[in-house]
Design a protein around this motif. Structure first.
Motif, PDB file in Angstrom:
ATOM      1  N   VAL A 157       0.847  -1.194   0.000  1.00  0.00           N
ATOM      2  CA  VAL A 157       0.000   0.000   0.000  1.00  0.00           C
ATOM      3  C   VAL A 157       0.881   1.242   0.000  1.00  0.00           C
ATOM      4  O   VAL A 157       0.651   2.201  -0.743  1.00  0.00           O
ATOM      5  CB  VAL A 157      -0.945   0.007   1.220  1.00  0.00           C
ATOM      6  N   LYS A 158       1.912   1.206   0.829  1.00  0.00           N
ATOM      7  CA  LYS A 158       2.831   2.347   0.894  1.00  0.00           C
ATOM      8  C   LYS A 158       3.522   2.590  -0.433  1.00  0.00           C
ATOM      9  O   LYS A 158       3.720   3.744  -0.842  1.00  0.00           O
ATOM     10  CB  LYS A 158       3.898   2.094   1.972  1.00  0.00           C
ATOM     11  N   ILE A 159       3.932   1.503  -1.084  1.00  0.00           N
ATOM     12  CA  ILE A 159       4.665   1.660  -2.342  1.00  0.00           C
ATOM     13  C   ILE A 159       3.791   2.349  -3.383  1.00  0.00           C
ATOM     14  O   ILE A 159       4.229   3.283  -4.059  1.00  0.00           O
ATOM     15  CB  ILE A 159       5.170   0.286  -2.844  1.00  0.00           C
ATOM     16  N   GLY A 182      11.710   8.877  -0.418  1.00  0.00           N
ATOM     17  CA  GLY A 182      11.590   8.790   1.036  1.00  0.00           C
ATOM     18  C   GLY A 182      11.263   7.390   1.527  1.00  0.00           C
ATOM     19  O   GLY A 182      11.356   7.093   2.720  1.00  0.00           O
ATOM     20  N   LEU A 183      10.875   6.530   0.578  1.00  0.00           N
ATOM     21  CA  LEU A 183      10.466   5.184   0.966  1.00  0.00           C
ATOM     22  C   LEU A 183      11.647   4.218   1.040  1.00  0.00           C
ATOM     23  O   LEU A 183      11.521   3.114   1.587  1.00  0.00           O
ATOM     24  CB  LEU A 183       9.437   4.662  -0.044  1.00  0.00           C
ATOM     25  N   VAL A 203      11.967  -3.634  -5.944  1.00  0.00           N
ATOM     26  CA  VAL A 203      11.326  -2.363  -5.580  1.00  0.00           C
ATOM     27  C   VAL A 203      12.381  -1.270  -5.366  1.00  0.00           C
ATOM     28  O   VAL A 203      12.221  -0.130  -5.829  1.00  0.00           O
ATOM     29  CB  VAL A 203      10.466  -2.535  -4.306  1.00  0.00           C
ATOM     30  N   LEU A 204      13.469  -1.639  -4.678  1.00  0.00           N
ATOM     31  CA  LEU A 204      14.537  -0.658  -4.450  1.00  0.00           C
ATOM     32  C   LEU A 204      15.129  -0.174  -5.764  1.00  0.00           C
ATOM     33  O   LEU A 204      15.381   1.034  -5.930  1.00  0.00           O
ATOM     34  CB  LEU A 204      15.632  -1.272  -3.564  1.00  0.00           C
TER      35      LEU A 204
END
Lengths: 188, 188
Positions: A98-100, A110-111, A174-175
């Motif tokens: 959800v955050k992504i 910032g993530l 993701v990174l």
DNA sequence: TCCTTCTATGCAACTCGTTGCATAGACAAG
DNA sequence: CTTGTCTATGCAACGAGTTGCATAGAAGGA
């Protein structure tokens, strides 16, 4: 009511107190089902009054007394009934995902530290599973024989290991995506 | 309160009614967070009275009126705040794994059809994800441009795809284990 | 015409799960 | 001698999530 069934399985593998169950739920059973001690105590009480479990007061030296629970006949029957009826394939609930997706409306860069934190947590869990696997199943010191119960425990543990490996690889993906968004096309 | 945040993200991606949100939770958002329509309606109402969302009554032709929700300033601020605080790495809850360990105390072979059923469900979900990926991201008809939001959506979808592939491989491993227990050493 | 399905929203009751707090004896460190 | 940690059990309050039911107009098929 899957907690009831998880407790039945755990107590069949080895009788124990609410406290001991809570600790198991931090380890082996916790690989695929979690519960706090409050939940466990409440459910144990209900299961006992329903006749699924038997209690035995055990005095200990240097420690408070404990109530040792074990599975009674009706408990075994209830587990068997549940094993023969279908359960729904689970659905995941992944806050980080959800955050992504939400990061698109804030600051993607910032993530990065949050994702790295999760990656570390999963790497730690993987290391923990692997050392457990060596200790209990594949290592030279692993106890014999490997009966059906231990084979199935190992199969479940292999699932946990595969899950952590998959998750770590995905978080690396993701990174890389976040890095790409932060450098190649800033401001988009 | 992750449902609130999932709703905020979904409404930022595109405003919509409770009904439409419920449908999205069966598809894209549902890849990593699930919710029923009752839950959604209840939370939408609360979020609106908390000032996180704005409502607009929309009359439709051939259909009942709907309430279209969109994110208000305080909602965006609440999401941003949440994005900047850490969340706990999720823990899985996998009923089938409980069953697999429980099978040792019942009939391991009886579990085969259940595991096969789960394998099929995961294979279907994988196929669904892959066709969605082609449609929205990798196929020749996929819309351009790939901005940050769509890149991140794709990254999350890749996570879902990896999860389903991993799970299918694990269930094959479990089936092989059950087969081994059922033939090589019957009765143990 | 009736039955079902789809869109659209909602209440009520319940169970499940989390958080905070409380108790209490034993033991170890400072 | 006090503080902190470990074993051991539990209550109370709250929030999250599920299940069953209800309403209602429009569309489409038997």
């Amino acid at each position: 009511m899957a907690l009831e069934h998880a407790i039945l399985v755990s107590l069949l593998e080895k009788p124990g107190s609410g406290y001991e169950l809570a600790r198991r739920f931090e380890r082996s059973i916790g690989y695929f089902w979690t519960a706090t001690h409050q939940q466990i105590y409440r459910v144990l009480k209900r299961m006992e009054s329903d006749g699924l479990l038997e209690v035995r007061e055990v005095a200990q030296q240097g420690r408070p007394d404990k109530k040792e629970y074990s599975v009674a006949g009706p408990g075994r029957a209830a587990l068997s009934r549940w094993l023969h009826e279908p359960v729904e394939p689970e659905s995941i609930r992944h806050e980080l995902a959800v955050k992504i997706r939400g990061a698109a409306f804030d600051d993607p860069a910032g993530l990065v530290s949050e994702v790295e934190r999760h990656r570390k947590a999963h790497a730690d869990r993987l290391a923990h599973y692997l050392s457990g696997e060596r200790r209990d199943f594949t290592g030279p010191e692993a106890p014999l024989p490997l009966d059906a119960g231990r084979e199935l425990q190992h199969a479940v543990l292999r699932g946990g290991i595969a899950y952590e490996r998959m998750t770590i690889a995905w978080l690396d993906d993701v990174l890389a995506t976040l890095h790409r968004l932060g450098t190649a096309r800033p401001g988009i």
